[in-house]
Design an enzyme around this catalytic site. Structure first.
Site, PDB file in Angstrom:
ATOM      1  N   GLU A  36       0.882  -1.178   0.000  1.00 32.09           N
ATOM      2  CA  GLU A  36       0.000   0.000   0.000  1.00 32.09           C
ATOM      3  C   GLU A  36       0.915   1.222   0.000  1.00 32.09           C
ATOM      4  O   GLU A  36       1.424   1.627   1.035  1.00 32.09           O
ATOM      5  CB  GLU A  36      -0.895  -0.018   1.253  1.00 32.09           C
ATOM      6  CG  GLU A  36      -1.923  -1.126   1.265  1.00 32.09           C
ATOM      7  CD  GLU A  36      -3.103  -0.870   0.340  1.00 32.09           C
ATOM      8  OE1 GLU A  36      -3.371   0.307   0.020  1.00 32.09           O
ATOM      9  OE2 GLU A  36      -3.748  -1.842  -0.085  1.00 32.09           O
ATOM     10  N   CYS A  75      -2.034   9.585   2.472  1.00 30.69           N
ATOM     11  CA  CYS A  75      -1.573   8.985   1.204  1.00 30.69           C
ATOM     12  C   CYS A  75      -2.478   9.335   0.041  1.00 30.69           C
ATOM     13  O   CYS A  75      -2.030   9.397  -1.093  1.00 30.69           O
ATOM     14  CB  CYS A  75      -1.470   7.473   1.347  1.00 30.69           C
ATOM     15  SG  CYS A  75      -3.001   6.717   1.904  1.00 30.69           S
TER      16      CYS A  75
HETATM   17  P1  NAD Z   1       8.165   4.565   4.951  1.00 25.90           P
HETATM   18  O1  NAD Z   1       8.140   3.747   3.717  1.00 25.90           O
HETATM   19  O2  NAD Z   1       9.320   5.444   5.206  1.00 25.90           O
HETATM   20  O3  NAD Z   1       8.034   3.627   6.265  1.00 25.90           O
HETATM   21  C1  NAD Z   1       7.043   2.644   6.411  1.00 25.90           C
HETATM   22  C2  NAD Z   1       7.560   1.525   7.272  1.00 25.90           C
HETATM   23  O4  NAD Z   1       8.700   0.957   6.634  1.00 25.90           O
HETATM   24  C3  NAD Z   1       7.992   1.944   8.674  1.00 25.90           C
HETATM   25  O5  NAD Z   1       7.475   1.014   9.594  1.00 25.90           O
HETATM   26  C4  NAD Z   1       9.508   1.906   8.607  1.00 25.90           C
HETATM   27  O6  NAD Z   1      10.098   1.508   9.830  1.00 25.90           O
HETATM   28  C5  NAD Z   1       9.784   0.874   7.548  1.00 25.90           C
HETATM   29  N1  NAD Z   1      11.023   1.161   6.817  1.00 25.90           N
HETATM   30  C6  NAD Z   1      11.539   2.370   6.508  1.00 25.90           C
HETATM   31  N2  NAD Z   1      12.680   2.248   5.809  1.00 25.90           N
HETATM   32  C7  NAD Z   1      12.900   0.929   5.660  1.00 25.90           C
HETATM   33  C8  NAD Z   1      13.925   0.149   5.022  1.00 25.90           C
HETATM   34  N3  NAD Z   1      14.952   0.738   4.405  1.00 25.90           N
HETATM   35  N4  NAD Z   1      13.813  -1.178   5.063  1.00 25.90           N
HETATM   36  C9  NAD Z   1      12.769  -1.775   5.657  1.00 25.90           C
HETATM   37  N5  NAD Z   1      11.789  -1.105   6.303  1.00 25.90           N
HETATM   38  C10 NAD Z   1      11.842   0.228   6.288  1.00 25.90           C
HETATM   39  O7  NAD Z   1       6.792   5.347   4.895  1.00 25.90           O
HETATM   40  P2  NAD Z   1       6.284   6.447   5.898  1.00 25.90           P
HETATM   41  O8  NAD Z   1       7.166   7.636   5.762  1.00 25.90           O
HETATM   42  O9  NAD Z   1       6.039   5.861   7.241  1.00 25.90           O
HETATM   43  O10 NAD Z   1       4.841   6.761   5.268  1.00 25.90           O
HETATM   44  C11 NAD Z   1       4.681   7.651   4.233  1.00 25.90           C
HETATM   45  C12 NAD Z   1       4.448   6.961   2.922  1.00 25.90           C
HETATM   46  O11 NAD Z   1       3.467   5.958   3.072  1.00 25.90           O
HETATM   47  C13 NAD Z   1       3.918   7.901   1.860  1.00 25.90           C
HETATM   48  O12 NAD Z   1       4.519   7.646   0.645  1.00 25.90           O
HETATM   49  C14 NAD Z   1       2.435   7.562   1.821  1.00 25.90           C
HETATM   50  O13 NAD Z   1       1.818   7.874   0.588  1.00 25.90           O
HETATM   51  C15 NAD Z   1       2.458   6.107   2.084  1.00 25.90           C
HETATM   52  N6  NAD Z   1       1.190   5.662   2.635  1.00 25.90           N
HETATM   53  C16 NAD Z   1       0.402   4.857   1.893  1.00 25.90           C
HETATM   54  C17 NAD Z   1      -0.812   4.465   2.396  1.00 25.90           C
HETATM   55  C18 NAD Z   1      -1.727   3.571   1.625  1.00 25.90           C
HETATM   56  O14 NAD Z   1      -2.694   3.098   2.207  1.00 25.90           O
HETATM   57  N7  NAD Z   1      -1.482   3.296   0.364  1.00 25.90           N
HETATM   58  C19 NAD Z   1      -1.218   4.893   3.661  1.00 25.90           C
HETATM   59  C20 NAD Z   1      -0.374   5.710   4.376  1.00 25.90           C
HETATM   60  C21 NAD Z   1       0.830   6.093   3.872  1.00 25.90           C
END
Ligand code: NAD
Length: 461
Positions: A214, A248
């Site tokens: 997502e 998002c």
């Molecule tokens: P992110 O991808 O930075 O982090 C999400 C999760 O991934 C966190 O739990 C984090 O600890 C983990 N993570 C981060 N870097 C990692 C790595 N290198 N390896 C493995 N795991 C890692 O996202 P965010 O900043 O928390 O959220 C924002 C993003 O999420 C935006 O792009 C937003 O559009 C998207 N989002 C999508 C939805 C949806 O339903 N489609 C909902 C909310 C947010």
């Protein structure tokens, strides 16, 4: 930062695998009980959830209820429909196979991993968990480290309401996430950015683990001339600035028919004042940016194009005012990256084809918004663009309809969830074909001599 050793992760996974093997989670009554427990978990701790969200994001109480605690609607929907979803479905059999019967059985996948983001840090753990429980899985959950109060609370609550061999929380950041991803799960449900989504999928591929991703992206919002201007303005401002734009599916940028731009812009400015007052920094209804890193990223966008309104910032409190920009260039960073904050660029078009071309020149978005009562225009946009979902004459509300699968396409994600789609995501549909012992038809067995003409008839050649 909380960290966990790989050996501990392995131990938890093994415990969950053993528990799954007992078959308990397959019992429909067990699943219903666990869904009711989840609802109880939310309802009994509403205030604590709201306080954690306030501490992490300065989230207004109303928004906490509407967009996070409101996840109980998904639980209710699953409780109401579970018996139906779990029933094996009869599959049609061609006439010539009259001696067979066929059914499709949904079965749980096993031990699943759910990784959450920080923007709706409670709801985006609870909602996928509804699907995991409803489908009869065990689950490991990793909330986002950038929303530490909510992460800690989720860990405490899951620990209190569930046994770790069934559902457990592992708190931590990137390192923990990567340790988890190194293990074999039966499904990984990830919510986060597109770049990290690629890392998750790469790690999952090593174990052939299926993934739901997502992700995010730049969700465009088209505004035509055939609209109710007042309603359009309110729905855009609400959808953009709820959670300070850290949604998002927030409208990322506006594509506005040139004929209506002046009126729209005036209305948007006025509406920001009506919603958040003369100084939104003092409004109880406007959230803050999650983290310094994101604040600094967003501050760069404020230098793009020309400011219509907003632009004020406070690095101490991570405040960025609701901001409208115009005359941005398509090469500006604000038009290249997902904004994910309270900044709204407004781009005008003369012909709708320009707007469609611009949308199609970018990766497929998670959401696309169309404000227009012109049915031909609506159809044209629907048919010539691709996006995770579309909402016509409103914003954000599509996410709240449990019967609508929610997910992206292309760069905005893989798979979907909510309602039945959540059940499907965490289930395997097992096809089962049954023959009878009452008789046996000889047409397929060797020697084949004399049987080809019948086969040809069956195949229809
Ligand atoms: P992110 O991808 O930075 O982090 C999400 C999760 O991934 C966190 O739990 C984090 O600890 C983990 N993570 C981060 N870097 C990692 C790595 N290198 N390896 C493995 N795991 C890692 O996202 P965010 O900043 O928390 O959220 C924002 C993003 O999420 C935006 O792009 C937003 O559009 C998207 N989002 C999508 C939805 C949806 O339903 N489609 C909902 C909310 C947010």
């Amino acid at each position: 930062m909380i960290t966990i050793e790989t050996t501990d992760i392995k131990t938890i996974i093994n415990q969950q695998r053993n528990f799954f093997q007992t078959g308990k989670t397959k019992d429909i009554n067990f699943r219903l009980e666990q869904l009711k427990t989840l609802k109880q978990l939310v309802l009994e701790n509403k205030e604590a959830v709201q306080e954690a969200l306030k501490a992490d994001l300065h989230k207004p109480e109303f928004e906490s209820y509407a967009t996070e605690i409101g996840a109980i609607k998904e639980i209710d929907y699953a409780i109401k429909n579970l018996k139906n979803w779990t029933k094996p479905q009869k599959a049609a059999i061609p006439f010539e196979f009259f001696n067979y019967s066929a059914k499709i059985y949904p079965e749980p996948l096993g031990v699943v991993l759910i990784i959450g983001p920080w923007n709706y840090p409670f709801q985006l753990i609870i909602s996928p968990l509804v699907g995991a429980i409803a489908s009869g899985n065990c689950a490991m959950v990793k909330p986002s480290e950038l929303a530490p109060h909510t992460s800690k609370l989720i860990s405490q609550l899951i620990g209190k309401y569930y046994s770790p061999e069934y559902i457990t929380v592992v708190e931590g950041g990137v390192e923990t996430s990567q340790k988890l991803l190194a293990e074999k799960f039966d499904h990984i449900f990830f919510t986060g950015g597109t770049a990290i989504g690629k890392i998750v999928m790469e790690a999952a591929a090593k174990h052939l683990t299926p993934v739901t991703l997502e992700l995010g992206g730049k969700s465009p919002c088209i505004v035509d001339t055939q609209i109710n201007l007042e309603h359009t303005i309110k729905r855009i401002i609400w959808g953009k600035f709820i959670n300070a734009g850290q949604t998002c599916i927030a409208p990322d940028y506006l594509l506005v028919n040139k004929k209506i731009k002046t009126d729209l812009v005036q209305g948007l400015k006025k509406c920001i004042q009506e919603f958040y007052g003369e100084n939104p920094e003092t409004s109880p209804d406007f959230a803050r940016i999650i983290h310094k890193k994101h604040f600094e990223r967003l501050a760069k966008y404020l230098k793009c194009g020309e400011m219509i309104t907003g632009g004020e910032t406070n690095p101490e409190t991570l405040y960025i005012a609701p901001t409208l920009l115009e005359n941005v260039s398509l090469d500006d960073i604000v038009m290249e990256e997902e904004i994910f904050g309270p900044i709204l660029p407004i781009i005008e078009y003369t012909d709708i084809q320009e707007a469609i071309n611009l949308i199609n020149s970018k990766p497929k978005p998670l959401a696309l918004y169309i404000f227009s009562d012109d049915k031909n225009l609506q159809q044209r946009i629907l048919q010539t663009t691709s996006s995770g979902g579309v909402c016509i004459n409103d914003t954000i509300m599509q996410v709240g309809i449990s019967s609508l699968p929610f997910g992206g396409v292309g760069d905005s994600g893989i798979g979907s969830y909510h309602g039945k789609a959540s059940f499907d995501t965490f289930s395997h549909y097992k096809s089962v074909l049954k023959n009878t012992f009452l008789f046996d038809i000889n047409w397929r067995y060797a020697p084949y001599k004399g049987k080809l003409s019948l086969l040809k008839k069956i195949i229809g050649t």
